[in-house]
Design an enzyme around this catalytic site. Structure first.
Site, short mmCIF file in Angstrom:
data_model
loop_
_atom_site.label_atom_id
_atom_site.label_comp_id
_atom_site.label_asym_id
_atom_site.label_seq_id
_atom_site.Cartn_x
_atom_site.Cartn_y
_atom_site.Cartn_z
CB CYS A 149 -0.89 0.01 1.25
SG CYS A 149 0.06 0.14 2.76
CG HIS A 161 4.85 -8.14 9.13
ND1 HIS A 161 5.61 -8.66 10.15
CD2 HIS A 161 4.16 -7.12 9.66
CE1 HIS A 161 5.37 -7.98 11.26
NE2 HIS A 161 4.49 -7.04 10.99
CD GLU A 194 -3.11 1.20 12.39
OE1 GLU A 194 -2.88 0.52 11.38
OE2 GLU A 194 -4.21 1.73 12.63
FE1 F3S Z 1 -1.19 1.33 4.23
FE2 F3S Z 1 -1.32 3.64 5.40
FE3 F3S Z 1 -3.48 2.45 4.62
S1 F3S Z 1 0.09 2.00 5.89
S2 F3S Z 1 -3.07 0.28 4.79
S3 F3S Z 1 -1.89 3.24 3.31
S4 F3S Z 1 -3.16 3.52 6.52
#
Ligand code: F3S
Length: 287
Positions: free
Chosen positions: A12, A42, A130
């Site tokens: 992401c 990970h 988190e």
């Molecule tokens: Fe990734 Fe940030 Fe969303 S780490 S899952 S883009 S909150």
């Protein structure tokens, strides 16, 4: 034959940004040695590659206290205010904060709302880094709720106002259900749906491609729950779905009549592995 790679395949935005940050820092000797607080992603390949380049993973506040020079990177999940201060206060050590901006926004909300007098409820998994980090930005009481039972037994005083936030990867329907249960208990709550749609988007796109594809390839670690979920979604609509970790695992049985081959990848699969699989399929090696 068309090969379609999902745009949302792999890291992401937040994780990609954090991983790139570490590689960028390595280019300049004056940043060395480079540490990350917790593994940056990970994925064994990425962490192993960084290790070979001298990056070490720190896991505890004690380990941070032992560092006297170099750079400590905070990963996309973020950390508590206490850990952030601890790193920033180390003399001779540079702190590079690669917390995802979406997570940073949650930290700010939690801090501001708790300063205004609201207790904090985080809908998420109490053991997830988190959530541990987010909890650490509240100046008042904070509770983590993951199940209906926990919502029922929420330890926070029902007469005090609360602010509800979510772990970014929490399932939306479950979040709504838990919020409703908390409201039924009578909390005066403001609610921020802080779920990030990166996971949802990846799943929706994978399903869409798989529904049109003759063959679908999902790249990811079987131990990663989001990769397994992607496989499940694709397999439901495309019988010929392969679940592999890297290009070598691919044993495609093509008939020559396939019009579309789809590819997607879990959140912790790096770009180079995705590219390897794409070029492997594109080269026609498996025919
Ligand atoms: Fe990734 Fe940030 Fe969303 S780490 S899952 S883009 S909150």
């Amino acid at each position: 034959m068309e090969i379609r790679l999902a745009k949302s395949a792999g890291f992401c935005f937040g994780v990609e940004r954090a991983v790139n940050t570490v590689y960028e820092l390595l280019k300049d000797e004056s940043n060395h040695p480079v540490y990350t607080y917790g593994p940056i992603v990970h994925n064994r390949e990425v962490v192993g590659d960084l290790e070979r380049r001298g990056v070490r993973v720190l896991n505890t506040p004690e380990e941070i206290r032992g560092i006297e020079k170099g750079t400590i990177v905070i990963r996309a999940h973020g950390v508590s205010e206490e850990i952030s201060r601890l790193i920033s206060a180390r003399p001779g050590v540079k702190c590079v904060d690669a917390t995802c901006p979406f997570v940073q926004r949650i930290h700010r909300t939690v801090r501001e709302e708790s300063l205004k007098g609201r207790n904090i409820i985080i809908i998420g998994n109490a053991g997830h880094p988190e959530v541990v980090g987010t909890k650490g930005w509240s100046v008042r009481e904070a509770a983590v709720i993951e199940t209906a039972e926990e919502a029922q037994n929420c330890p926070l005083d029902v007469n005090e106002p609360v602010c509800i936030v979510a772990q970014t990867t929490f399932r939306a329907t479950k979040f709504e259900d838990l919020v409703a249960r908390l409201q039924e208990k009578g909390y005066n709550a403001i609610c921020m749906n802080t779920i990030c749609n990166a996971t949802q988007e990846r799943q929706t796109e994978a399903g869409e491609i798989a529904s049109k594809a003759d063959v679908m390839i999902v790249i990811g670690d079987p131990a990663s729950s989001n990769s397994a979920k992607l496989y499940e979604i694709c397999r439901r609509v495309c019988e010929r779905t392969y679940f592999i970790q890297r290009a070598e695992d691919l044993n495609l049985q093509l008939t020559g009549t396939e019009a579309l081959i789809g590819i997607t990848a879990g959140a912790s699969t790096p770009k180079n592995i995705i590219e390897e699989v794409r070029s492997h399929v594109g080269s026609g090696n498996e025919f």
